[in-house]
Design an enzyme around this catalytic site. Structure first.
Site, mmCIF file in Angstrom:
data_model
loop_
_atom_site.group_PDB
_atom_site.id
_atom_site.type_symbol
_atom_site.label_atom_id
_atom_site.label_comp_id
_atom_site.label_asym_id
_atom_site.label_seq_id
_atom_site.Cartn_x
_atom_site.Cartn_y
_atom_site.Cartn_z
ATOM 1 N N ASP A 45 0.834 -1.213 0.000
ATOM 2 C CA ASP A 45 0.000 0.000 0.000
ATOM 3 C C ASP A 45 0.864 1.257 0.000
ATOM 4 O OD1 ASP A 45 -3.046 -0.898 1.033
ATOM 5 O OD2 ASP A 45 -1.467 -2.198 1.786
ATOM 6 N N THR A 114 -6.816 -4.868 0.259
ATOM 7 C CA THR A 114 -5.629 -5.158 1.085
ATOM 8 C C THR A 114 -5.816 -6.433 1.903
ATOM 9 O OG1 THR A 114 -5.068 -2.803 1.213
ATOM 10 C CG2 THR A 114 -4.081 -4.236 2.866
ATOM 11 N N SER A 177 -19.522 -7.790 -1.213
ATOM 12 C CA SER A 177 -18.322 -7.881 -0.391
ATOM 13 C C SER A 177 -18.255 -9.228 0.326
ATOM 14 C CB SER A 177 -18.327 -6.757 0.639
ATOM 15 O OG SER A 177 -17.305 -6.961 1.571
ATOM 16 N N GLY A 203 -12.577 -6.367 -2.964
ATOM 17 C CA GLY A 203 -12.159 -5.242 -3.796
ATOM 18 C C GLY A 203 -13.267 -4.652 -4.643
ATOM 19 N N LYS A 207 -15.056 -5.842 -8.369
ATOM 20 C CA LYS A 207 -16.513 -6.013 -8.495
ATOM 21 C C LYS A 207 -17.071 -5.234 -9.684
ATOM 22 C CE LYS A 207 -17.122 -6.750 -3.519
ATOM 23 N NZ LYS A 207 -16.037 -5.968 -2.933
#
Length: 294
Positions: A45, A114, A177, A203, A207
């Protein structure tokens, strides 16, 4: 700006891939999400964010950039853009548009998914850049670092990705999700019937790509994307821009357009669709809005 955004997403993706393949993630928690899960951060990240932020900031110093990760501006880095515009962009974007710098907000997600990244579920991971003008998403880039697939689109411009030829509105495949698939499943089955398929995935970028004709074998396909809890704008802005450019929609669950200025998140959940009657879908999901405000 589109060329720099694509390059930023790719460069960030290189850092994401390099860190994951080293297996030294330096995983930390930034705290808890509203659902009580760890809000994770890794070296992937941080390093992706640095590359993406400074590439965009060096190319467009007067533009507001909002990013998921903190940037130490005392330690300035200059990452130069070579001013090369890829052929696919040159071919698609024949009439560039000029807008005042103060009307532009850039939203960066240096590593979407993440949680899945730490679990080595690589297919869900993306890097994203979105450009909004006066709060409206006009340019989006979603890059998948591990398959090196990039989707981009510009409203009233061009795109590298297209919608699929058909969608099932009656008994849709709904992508949601992984963290709250059960919550959506219950309401979706009530709304669309028992033939409805729920696809849990990580993510927001992944999607949105599930709704499109994506040339990537690791990408699942869905007809609708529904999210019922609070979500950050850097997670959804790029996908919103791409859908909008292709004639699709991303709104809150109550059908309101999302503004990409001001606060960095939205409370009202979201519904994303393409080549469907979006407002009819909004009307079918009255209970989901209430769930989104729990």
């Amino acid at each position: 700006m589109l060329a720099v955004s694509v390059l930023a997403a790719v460069r960030g993706g290189e850092e994401v891939r390099r860190v994951r393949e080293s297996n030294v993630l330096h995983e930390k928690s930034k705290g808890k999400t509203r659902e009580g899960a760890d809000d994770k951060m890794t070296s992937g990240d941080v390093l992706s964010n640095r590359k993406m932020f400074y590439l965009l900031k060096t190319a467009f110093p007067s533009v507001q950039i909002n990013t998921e990760e903190h940037v130490d501006t005392t330690d300035k880095e200059v990452i130069l853009w070579d001013h090369k515009i890829p052929e696919d962009i040159m071919k698609e974007i024949t009439t560039p548009k000029e807008v005042p710098a103060e009307s532009v907000t850039v939203w960066i997600d240096p590593l979407d998914a993440t949680q899945e990244y730490t679990e080595d579920l690589r297919q869900y991971v993306t890097t994203m850049v979105c450009v909004a003008v006066n709060g409206k998403p006009v340019l989006g880039v979603i890059h998948k670092p591990f398959s090196e697939y990039t989707a981009w689109a510009m409203v009233d411009g061009g795109s590298s990705v297209k919608p699929r030829s058909s969608y099932n509105e009656k008994t849709p495949r709904i992508i949601v999700s992984r963290s709250h698939a059960g919550m959506v499943k219950q309401i979706a089955l009530q709304t669309f019937g028992n033939q409805t398929t729920i696809i849990p995935a990580g993510g927001a970028g992944y999607k949105v790509l599930a709704l499109l004709d994506v040339l990537d074998k690791s990408q699942e396909k869905a007809d609708l994307y529904i999210h019922v809890t609070y979500i950050k704008k850097w997670d959804i802005c790029a996908g919103n821009a791409i859908l909008k450019a292709l004639g699709g929609h991303m709104t809150t669950l109550s059908g309101e357009e999302i503004s990409y200025t001001g606060s960095d998140g939205i409370e009202g959940g979201l519904l994303a669709s393409i080549r469907m009657n979006h407002q009819s879908l909004v009307r079918k999901l009255p209970d989901l809005e209430k769930t989104g405000h729990k």
